[in-house]
Design a protein around this motif. Structure first.
Motif, PDB file in Angstrom:
ATOM      1  N   ASP A 394       0.837  -1.194   0.000  1.00 46.82           N
ATOM      2  CA  ASP A 394       0.000   0.000   0.000  1.00 46.82           C
ATOM      3  C   ASP A 394       0.884   1.262   0.000  1.00 46.82           C
ATOM      4  O   ASP A 394       1.645   1.489   0.950  1.00 46.82           O
ATOM      5  CB  ASP A 394      -0.892  -0.014   1.243  1.00 46.82           C
ATOM      6  N   ALA A 396       0.186   4.218   0.672  1.00 46.94           N
ATOM      7  CA  ALA A 396      -0.093   5.070   1.839  1.00 46.94           C
ATOM      8  C   ALA A 396       0.680   4.590   3.056  1.00 46.94           C
ATOM      9  O   ALA A 396       1.170   5.400   3.859  1.00 46.94           O
ATOM     10  CB  ALA A 396      -1.598   5.070   2.128  1.00 46.94           C
ATOM     11  N   VAL A 397       0.813   3.269   3.204  1.00 46.84           N
ATOM     12  CA  VAL A 397       1.554   2.719   4.337  1.00 46.84           C
ATOM     13  C   VAL A 397       3.057   2.964   4.149  1.00 46.84           C
ATOM     14  O   VAL A 397       3.783   3.260   5.105  1.00 46.84           O
ATOM     15  CB  VAL A 397       1.264   1.215   4.512  1.00 46.84           C
ATOM     16  N   LYS A 399       4.268   5.520   2.644  1.00 46.12           N
ATOM     17  CA  LYS A 399       4.423   6.938   2.973  1.00 46.12           C
ATOM     18  C   LYS A 399       4.439   7.140   4.476  1.00 46.12           C
ATOM     19  O   LYS A 399       5.198   7.967   5.006  1.00 46.12           O
ATOM     20  CB  LYS A 399       3.281   7.736   2.346  1.00 46.12           C
ATOM     21  N   GLN A 400       3.613   6.369   5.183  1.00 45.15           N
ATOM     22  CA  GLN A 400       3.572   6.455   6.640  1.00 45.15           C
ATOM     23  C   GLN A 400       4.924   6.017   7.231  1.00 45.15           C
ATOM     24  O   GLN A 400       5.447   6.651   8.146  1.00 45.15           O
ATOM     25  CB  GLN A 400       2.446   5.575   7.177  1.00 45.15           C
ATOM     26  N   LEU A 401       5.474   4.937   6.698  1.00 46.73           N
ATOM     27  CA  LEU A 401       6.780   4.464   7.158  1.00 46.73           C
ATOM     28  C   LEU A 401       7.853   5.508   6.878  1.00 46.73           C
ATOM     29  O   LEU A 401       8.725   5.766   7.730  1.00 46.73           O
ATOM     30  CB  LEU A 401       7.125   3.144   6.467  1.00 46.73           C
ATOM     31  N   GLU A 402       7.771   6.103   5.710  1.00 47.73           N
ATOM     32  CA  GLU A 402       8.725   7.149   5.350  1.00 47.73           C
ATOM     33  C   GLU A 402       8.688   8.295   6.365  1.00 47.73           C
ATOM     34  O   GLU A 402       9.733   8.809   6.798  1.00 47.73           O
ATOM     35  CB  GLU A 402       8.394   7.669   3.949  1.00 47.73           C
ATOM     36  N   GLY A 403       7.495   8.678   6.778  1.00 44.73           N
ATOM     37  CA  GLY A 403       7.370   9.758   7.756  1.00 44.73           C
ATOM     38  C   GLY A 403       7.953   9.414   9.113  1.00 44.73           C
ATOM     39  O   GLY A 403       8.386  10.307   9.855  1.00 44.73           O
ATOM     40  N   VAL A 404       8.014   8.139   9.422  1.00 43.99           N
ATOM     41  CA  VAL A 404       8.536   7.696  10.718  1.00 43.99           C
ATOM     42  C   VAL A 404      10.058   7.597  10.720  1.00 43.99           C
ATOM     43  O   VAL A 404      10.716   7.951  11.699  1.00 43.99           O
ATOM     44  CB  VAL A 404       7.908   6.334  11.104  1.00 43.99           C
ATOM     45  N   ILE A 428       4.372   2.130  13.091  1.00 38.98           N
ATOM     46  CA  ILE A 428       3.251   2.499  12.212  1.00 38.98           C
ATOM     47  C   ILE A 428       2.052   1.577  12.465  1.00 38.98           C
ATOM     48  O   ILE A 428       1.187   1.413  11.612  1.00 38.98           O
ATOM     49  CB  ILE A 428       3.662   2.472  10.724  1.00 38.98           C
ATOM     50  N   THR A 441       9.737  -3.065   0.322  1.00 41.01           N
ATOM     51  CA  THR A 441       8.837  -2.194  -0.443  1.00 41.01           C
ATOM     52  C   THR A 441       9.292  -2.189  -1.898  1.00 41.01           C
ATOM     53  O   THR A 441      10.441  -2.495  -2.200  1.00 41.01           O
ATOM     54  CB  THR A 441       8.862  -0.738   0.073  1.00 41.01           C
TER      55      THR A 441
END
Length: 558
Positions: A394, A396-397, A399-404, A428, A441
């Protein structure tokens, strides 16, 4: 050799264990027909005592060959044969032991408590000036030690780390203090540094003789070497560099990473105490009690420091290279791994997961991105999942990991470096077991996960239309660091092409990255891989300079 010679040799060997043949109530030693001398001594030792010297502690886990990730070790063999052979060699050798530098057969008396680790003494000084002055005096004294004594000191460093549970202690302490890595894998790395870092045998001599005489070219010390160590491999770098620098005849001043202060100082103190029992000059390996940028700058600027060695990021490497002194810079890497359509995909998947997850991806040699030929990419990803890779599809997930894990400057967040895949997924909201080793990924070549060296088990896969495209992309992504790269292929021409184009210090074919450090691969180990300054795999000769000694019109006997 007659019976008396044999008996005398056995008596000398037994005396090393605190008893003689007579005290043990044994008859004069006589060999059985055709029995080798080492077997004779081993037999007598077995008869005289049921207590053999303790074997070195073996690592709890080793890289698995037929299954993914890591397997429990199965120690084989008894070290008694090697010990006996060494003792017999000493007993029967023509050369007498060094009378100036006494040696110890154990590491008793060098124990250091956790509370003592950061106190002054045993090579730890209050200021950098004091540390360098002590190291400079030690090195001048060291010049007059024999090569045999030098070897003895190097062997002592290996022994003190490998004995009395020290290997496990510093490995666990490093993981706890830095908050990075896997203690079981750090045990493997520290053992590698002890056992596979070259010693004085690396310092080969060249000779040229002719009508005009004899010329010798030998490796000689620089003097005081200043070494900067990283938080990712703190103890491994100290052990490896201490062995290499002392083997070359130098003394070493370490500027250790502040986030690894306690374990670094403990390691340096243990080395110093062991060297003291061997009669070495005091303070051959030193540091300061409170590491800081100011102390590092003071070390780099000090006129008595003749060589600088930096193991770390590009910033510190650039700094030492700008000092005007002889500098060795072991900088960052971004190792790519290429997989083409001819590879053994199941093995490639296993090797990549194992290599990427080794010490939670802290080693600069570890696989940082996969470039897979499109024809086999799906199969490779599927096989990697079987080996402990968790695939995030996904966007979006991702991207969420990237933000972390990525900071505001576009680099890896320090708090995430060296953390496990399970820990990072937990950030996440994804809960997995310890069997998950790597976060997988898919990404394009410009994604931050691909471009940045994350030093965490986040592994992007980039597809390429052909093996030639994959090789070209690997060269681009390696960023000219000349550090490490891997390729899985059975096409010799393509393996050769990538090796020639990428020009990395380490190039592993059809194996995990850690084979380049001699885990399952041949060769020696180093934790200072100097791509930026060109030395490549450092060893004692890297910390020495060539000197020529010329005898005119003599010593040519041809």
């Amino acid at each position: 050799m007659n019976d008396k010679d044999i008996s005398d040799a056995v008596a000398q060997v037994l005396s090393g264990y605190g008893s003689t043949a007579a005290e043990a109530g044994l008859p004069p030693a006589k060999p059985k027909s055709g029995e080798p001398m080492s077997d004779l001594v081993a037999r007598i030792l077995a008869e005289s005592s049921s207590e053999a010297p303790a074997a070195d502690t073996k690592p709890a886990y080793v890289p698995g060959s037929k299954r993914c990730c890591w397997t429990k070790s199965d120690p084989n063999g008894d070290p008694i044969d090697d010990i006996v052979n060494d003792l017999v060699s000493q007993a029967l050798g023509d050369k007498k032991p060094c009378s100036v530098c006494p040696h110890s057969d154990s590491s008793e008396g060098v124990a250091i408590s956790d509370d003592e680790a950061t106190t002054l003494g045993d090579g730890v000084f209050a200021t950098m000036d004091e540390a360098i002055a002590a190291a400079e005096l030690a090195q001048r004294q060291y010049l007059f030690c024999t090569m045999a004594a030098r070897k003895q000191f190097i062997d002592g460093i290996r022994e003190v780390i490998l004995s009395n549970g020290t290997l496990e202690r510093i490995s666990h302490m490093a993981a706890e203090e830095t908050g990075m890595g896997n203690p079981a894998h750090k045990i493997i790395k520290n053992r590698l540094a002890c056992e596979k870092t070259p010693g004085i045998e690396d310092l080969t001599t060249a000779a040229v003789s002719g009508d005009d005489g004899l010329t010798l070219v030998e490796y000689s010390p620089f003097g005081v070497v200043g070494a900067i160590t990283p938080t990712t491999n703190p103890t491994e770098t100290i052990i490896c560099n201490s062995i290499g620098m002392l083997a070359a005849g130098n003394s070493a001043v370490f500027s250790v990473h502040p986030r690894a202060t306690k374990v670094s100082l403990l390691t340096i103190k243990l080395i110093n105490r062991k060297l003291a029992t061997l009669g070495a000059p005091a303070n051959l390996v030193v540091t300061v009690q409170t590491p800081s940028i100011d102390n590092t700058n003071a070390m780099m600027a000090h006129p008595k420091v003749r060589m600088l060695v930096a193991t770390g990021g590009p910033g510190i490497v650039k700094t030492v290279m700008s000092t005007g002194k002889k500098a060795i810079g072991a900088g960052a890497g971004n190792p790519p791994v290429v997989v083409d359509e001819t590879a053994d995909i199941e093995k490639a998947a296993r090797d990549i997961v194992n290599g990427c997850s080794f010490d939670n991806n802290l080693p600069c040699i570890a696989e940082k991105e996969v470039i897979a030929v499109n024809q086999i990419a799906d199969f490779l990803i599927s096989e990697m999942q079987k080996c402990g890779a968790y695939l995030i599809k996904d966007p979006a997930v991702v991207k969420q990991l990237e933000g972390v894990v990525i900071n505001e400057k576009g680099g890896p967040k320090t708090s995430c470096v060296g953390k496990s895949a399970a820990h990072l997924l937990g950030l996440i909201g994804i809960t997995v077991g310890d069997d998950v080793k790597v976060i997988l990924t898919e990404a394009d070549k410009d994604h931050v996960f691909v471009r940045e060296e994350l030093m965490m088990p986040v592994l992007p896969v980039v597809r390429a239309p052909s093996v030639d495209d994959a090789i070209d992309l690997a060269v681009e992504l390696e960023n000219g660091n000349r550090h490490t790269a891997m390729m899985h292929s059975t096409n010799v021409r393509k393996l050769t092409k990538m090796a020639k184009l990428i020009q990395t210090t380490i190039f592993v074919k059809n194996g995990p990255s850690y084979a380049g450090l001699a885990v399952g691969g041949e060769g020696y180990t180093t934790f200072t891989i100097a791509g930026p300054t060109g030395e490549g795999l450092t060893s004692p000769k890297s910390f020495a300079r060539k000197r020529k000694c010329v005898m005119v019109e003599a010593l040519n006997v041809r």
